[in-house]
Design an enzyme around this catalytic site. Sequence first.
Site, PDB file in Angstrom:
ATOM      1  CG  HIS A 167      78.289  47.210  50.627  1.00 45.48           C
ATOM      2  ND1 HIS A 167      77.997  48.081  49.903  1.00 45.48           N
ATOM      3  CD2 HIS A 167      76.758  48.490  51.615  1.00 45.48           C
ATOM      4  CE1 HIS A 167      77.749  49.556  49.893  1.00 45.48           C
ATOM      5  NE2 HIS A 167      75.906  49.060  51.415  1.00 45.48           N
ATOM      6  CG  HIS A 179      75.074  50.350  55.552  1.00 46.48           C
ATOM      7  ND1 HIS A 179      75.537  51.347  56.514  1.00 46.48           N
ATOM      8  CD2 HIS A 179      74.882  49.573  54.496  1.00 46.48           C
ATOM      9  CE1 HIS A 179      76.130  51.484  54.335  1.00 46.48           C
ATOM     10  NE2 HIS A 179      75.262  50.682  53.771  1.00 46.48           N
ATOM     11  N   GLY A 202      74.921  57.743  53.237  1.00 41.84           N
ATOM     12  CA  GLY A 202      74.166  59.033  53.475  1.00 41.84           C
ATOM     13  C   GLY A 202      73.362  59.345  51.902  1.00 41.84           C
ATOM     14  CG  HIS A 262      77.277  54.227  50.175  1.00 42.78           C
ATOM     15  ND1 HIS A 262      78.331  53.799  50.763  1.00 42.78           N
ATOM     16  CD2 HIS A 262      75.719  53.655  50.117  1.00 42.78           C
ATOM     17  CE1 HIS A 262      77.509  53.022  51.809  1.00 42.78           C
ATOM     18  NE2 HIS A 262      76.997  53.272  51.574  1.00 42.78           N
ATOM     19  CD  GLU A 284      72.003  53.041  47.674  1.00 40.24           C
ATOM     20  OE1 GLU A 284      71.250  52.488  47.915  1.00 40.24           O
ATOM     21  OE2 GLU A 284      73.157  53.310  48.535  1.00 40.24           O
ATOM     22  CG  ASP A 295      72.313  48.211  51.605  1.00 42.21           C
ATOM     23  OD1 ASP A 295      73.574  48.759  51.559  1.00 42.21           O
ATOM     24  OD2 ASP A 295      71.791  48.623  51.211  1.00 42.21           O
TER      25      ASP A 295
END
Length: 414
Positions: free
Chosen positions: A26, A28, A187, A214, A217, A323
């Site tokens: 994970h 980005h 998003g 996702h 969270e 992340d």
Amino acid sequence: MTDAIEFTAPSPLDIDLAALPKISLHDHLDGGLRPATILELAASAGHALPADTADDLAHWFAESANSGTLERYLETFDHTIAVMQTAEHLHRVAREFVEDLVEDGVVYAEVRWAPEQHLAGGLTLDQAVEAVQAGLDEGVANAEDAGATIRVGQLITAMRQNDRSMEIAELAVRHRQAGAVGFDIAGPETGFPPARFTEAFTWLAAQHFPATVHAGESDGVDSIRDALLNGRALRLGHGVRIADDITVEFDAVDENGERVGADSALVDLGETAAWVRDRGIALEVCPSSNLQTGAVEAYGGTVSTHPIDMLHQLGFRVTINPDNRLMSGVSLTDELYLLAEVFGYSLEELLDFQLNAAEAAFLPLEEREVLAELLVETWGEVISTGATSEGPVILEAFVDEDGDEGPGADDDRA
């Protein structure tokens, strides 16, 4: 007669964990830029930044990301995405992304990003994906030239607030033979459930193309349940709010009418939590990011109260991830050190997290087994001797019978 000497494995805090092979699931792309690169690319793109030096810019990102809300955290991406709108810029960012992974000892990574956010400069979706893949390939080639081996796959991501999920799903499958290994949605989680994209997820499942979602969270158990049902999720991005479906009672009486000890508790897993644990659905936990976005605020909002330790102890398939390395100011190695310091994890426990990631990787079984063998061999050597190798991680176990490097070097899967 010689007395036997009992060897005690060293503490992770005394080991150079960056020298050990690791897996990142994970991570980005638009959250892992170097501040100096952002400055250069912004000047070329004519984009105004909130700081003029690399150090000041890094500080601005960290300060903004520490606001405690996911919405403010996501605003920081306005600047990184703005400088990733041409093939040249995407190529450079992707290449440097791999170089930074290699420096951190990562040997397998899945980098997620949303091509639909990178079209302002005139690129098509396919051109954007190709530009990123070219950068990843160059980074991998540079690593091999330096004597290290890494493999990086793209997780093609659709933005939840937009209505392009089917288009992005088709894009991902088009590139499955050229670097794309999975699909994701990202998003704002609240208000944009996976159920909105059921058609895309169902189509992907029909193509046998894996998805991570996702979920869990900024939203709770309902979001996770939706990701499993409508998103066909094989992994949960973050997923820490699965702890909302777990009841822990201290000073309680068990089913036999006996009071549990002062150092024990009764734990009850709800149906969703039990399903996630019992089916081995991996949680892509990002400890520092979870604190920054407020994902674990209900649990005290500190590392020591993060539910990761409870989830680990209960047998969930927990993986550790950075992340967004820029926003959180961390690497995967940093996250492992943090957990070892706070929870007293041993090298064996940190290895367990890596083995969980190997098992959950979007790779064929044989390649996941190669990763697991590599992890056990290299980490096991440190656990038994306390010694780590110097220089780049050299993965001889990744060389197949034909002499090609990397898991799946000759992968011709459909």
